[in-house]
Design an enzyme around this catalytic site. Structure first.
Site, PDB file in Angstrom:
ATOM      1  N   ARG A  40      51.610 104.735 -90.655  1.00 33.22           N
ATOM      2  CA  ARG A  40      51.413 104.050 -89.367  1.00 33.22           C
ATOM      3  C   ARG A  40      51.630 105.107 -88.296  1.00 33.22           C
ATOM      4  NH1 ARG A  40      53.556  98.263 -87.226  1.00 33.22           N
ATOM      5  NH2 ARG A  40      51.769  97.733 -88.528  1.00 33.22           N
ATOM      6  N   ARG A  79      49.653  89.522 -96.377  1.00 31.16           N
ATOM      7  CA  ARG A  79      49.749  90.993 -96.326  1.00 31.16           C
ATOM      8  C   ARG A  79      50.314  91.493 -97.653  1.00 31.16           C
ATOM      9  NH1 ARG A  79      50.350  93.650 -91.447  1.00 31.16           N
ATOM     10  NH2 ARG A  79      50.240  95.538 -92.735  1.00 31.16           N
ATOM     11  N   HIS A  85      43.440  98.624 -87.884  1.00 30.36           N
ATOM     12  CA  HIS A  85      44.512  98.001 -88.675  1.00 30.36           C
ATOM     13  C   HIS A  85      43.836  97.310 -89.873  1.00 30.36           C
ATOM     14  CE1 HIS A  85      48.327  96.616 -89.765  1.00 30.36           C
ATOM     15  NE2 HIS A  85      48.620  95.798 -88.777  1.00 30.36           N
ATOM     16  N   ASP A  95      45.705  88.768 -80.126  1.00 30.17           N
ATOM     17  CA  ASP A  95      46.747  89.745 -80.429  1.00 30.17           C
ATOM     18  C   ASP A  95      47.463  90.044 -79.110  1.00 30.17           C
ATOM     19  OD1 ASP A  95      48.283  91.730 -81.642  1.00 30.17           O
ATOM     20  OD2 ASP A  95      46.652  93.189 -81.800  1.00 30.17           O
ATOM     21  N   CYS A 100      47.938  88.434 -85.652  1.00 26.49           N
ATOM     22  CA  CYS A 100      48.535  89.328 -86.655  1.00 26.49           C
ATOM     23  C   CYS A 100      50.055  89.397 -86.534  1.00 26.49           C
ATOM     24  CB  CYS A 100      47.910  90.712 -86.565  1.00 26.49           C
ATOM     25  SG  CYS A 100      48.273  91.585 -85.029  1.00 26.49           S
ATOM     26  N   GLN A 120      45.570  94.515 -92.110  1.00 24.29           N
ATOM     27  CA  GLN A 120      45.720  93.209 -91.471  1.00 24.29           C
ATOM     28  C   GLN A 120      44.419  92.414 -91.553  1.00 24.29           C
ATOM     29  OE1 GLN A 120      48.720  91.955 -89.832  1.00 24.29           O
ATOM     30  NE2 GLN A 120      47.508  90.118 -90.229  1.00 24.29           N
TER      31      GLN A 120
HETATM   32  N1  NVA Z   1      47.675  95.617 -81.671  1.00 23.18           N
HETATM   33  C1  NVA Z   1      49.070  95.594 -82.055  1.00 23.18           C
HETATM   34  C2  NVA Z   1      49.203  95.154 -83.477  1.00 23.18           C
HETATM   35  C3  NVA Z   1      50.629  95.099 -83.991  1.00 23.18           C
HETATM   36  C4  NVA Z   1      50.691  94.726 -85.439  1.00 23.18           C
HETATM   37  C5  NVA Z   1      49.674  96.982 -81.854  1.00 23.18           C
HETATM   38  O1  NVA Z   1      48.992  97.965 -82.155  1.00 23.18           O
HETATM   39  O2  NVA Z   1      50.801  97.080 -81.370  1.00 23.18           O
HETATM   40  N1   CP Z   2      51.089  92.611 -88.125  1.00 23.89           N
HETATM   41  C1   CP Z   2      51.812  93.723 -88.348  1.00 23.89           C
HETATM   42  O1   CP Z   2      51.291  94.773 -88.762  1.00 23.89           O
HETATM   43  O2   CP Z   2      53.145  93.587 -88.107  1.00 23.89           O
HETATM   44  P1   CP Z   2      54.253  94.734 -88.030  1.00 23.89           P
HETATM   45  O3   CP Z   2      54.002  95.532 -86.788  1.00 23.89           O
HETATM   46  O4   CP Z   2      55.556  93.984 -87.993  1.00 23.89           O
HETATM   47  O5   CP Z   2      54.148  95.613 -89.255  1.00 23.89           O
END
Ligand code: NVA
Ligand code: CP
Length: 305
Positions: free
Chosen positions: A105, A288, A132, A220, A260, A135
């Site tokens: 990540r 997930r 992502h 989101d 998500c 997800q």
């Molecule tokens: N769009 C959000 C998704 C978090 C799972 C982010 O990137 O923070």
């Molecule tokens: N939806 C998702 O990826 O959640 P986290 O940021 O908690 O991993």
């Protein structure tokens, strides 16, 4: 040299591969629910690298690897040499000599692309600024569980043009559904991130119009990780882009709602919608675990049947 299969963005898999992985996810989920031991990844190791926060992604990969008989190691920028400027290419060389699969990540997609080019083992995108894919895999699996095939359906995307939207756009083309999307003025899609020739979407100025007849309404956070300094401006600009009961009424009568997570009730979604009967957010989160176990099995072992 054999090419290594990575999962860095949705377009890395064909529809046929998704169908295989989702079928394996159904089998693996069933085993989990029946407390049936299933250890295809005995003695295998997953390294997880987190440069941003996470609850679901860390938990689902770590628990999933354990349940498959393997081990998961958590690294973050703060404690590892990544935070002190070790080149990503060097980190990839070293990490991939000590484990069987890696999940990352991070920020820019180019970071994970560079890492994958120097890795000896498969690399999974656990979220970048641009995508992502895990997800969206879980979300489509969830849609299919509730409503059957997503092909030919309409999915509404209300809110930010972020990693989730760009992954949904790729998925629309692969799975053959249509995306109705609405983002506020000044927060439109970056067309450089939309594949040339992708005709599976329509842009709407009005978010309620984007929900018209949709089979799935999706949103989101307004401020994704890494963009926190824009939060105040975004709160103003996104006013009106909340998914509330009025917008859900414009969708099909059996429409599902997805997010998500984590969510902000009263910003991108009303409590009435996210905690209401059309919401499948907890199934999305649970799935997930199941889809990523299938993904880990596929990337480490290939097809098992
Ligand atoms: N769009 C959000 C998704 C978090 C799972 C982010 O990137 O923070
Ligand atoms: N939806 C998702 O990826 O959640 P986290 O940021 O908690 O991993």
């Amino acid at each position: 040299m054999t090419t290594i299969k990575h999962f860095l963005q949705p377009s890395d898999f064909t529809l046929e591969e998704y169908e295989y992985v989702m079928e394996r996810a159904r089998v693996i989920k069933r085993k989990f629910k029946q407390y049936e031991t299933y250890h295809p990844l005995l003695d295998r190791t997953l390294v997880m690298v987190f440069e941003k926060h996470s609850t679901r992604t860390r938990l689902s990969f770590e628990a999933g690897m354990h349940q498959l008989g393997g081990a998961a190691i958590y690294l973050n920028t703060r404690d590892s040499q990544l935070g002190r400027g070790e080149p990503i290419e060097d980190a990839a060389q070293v990490m991939s000599r000590m484990c069987d699969i890696i999940m990352i990540r991070t920020y820019g997609q180019e970071i994970i692309d560079r890492f994958a080019r120097h890795s000896r083992v498969p690399v999974i995108n656990g979220l970048t600024n641009e995508h992502h894919p895990c997800q969206v895999l879980a979300d489509i699996f969830t849609y299919v569980e509730h409503r059957g095939s997503i092909a030919g359906k309409t999915v509404a995307w209300i809110g930010d043009a972020n990693n989730m939207l760009y992954s949904w756009l790729q998925a629309a083309r692969i799975f053959g559904f249509h995306l109705n999307l609405s983002t506020p003025k000044g927060y439109e899609m970056n067309m450089a991130l939309v594949e040339a020739g992708n005709t599976h979407y329509t842009v709407f100025a009005n978010p309620s119009d984007a929900c018209e007849g949709a089979h799935l309404v999706n949103t989101d956070v307004w401020t994704s990780m890494g963009y926190e300094q824009e939060n105040a401006a975004r709160l103003k600009a996104f006013d009106g882009w909340i998914v509330d009961a009025d917008k859900m009424r414009r969708a099909a009568s059996d429409a599902l709602f997805m997010h998500c997570l984590p969510a902000h009730r009263g910003e991108e979604v009303s409590a009435e919608v996210i905690d209401g009967p059309q919401s499948v957010v907890w199934d999305e989160a649970e799935n997930r675990l199941h889809v990523q176990k299938a993904l880990l099995e596929y990337l480490v072992k290939g097809r098992v049947e």
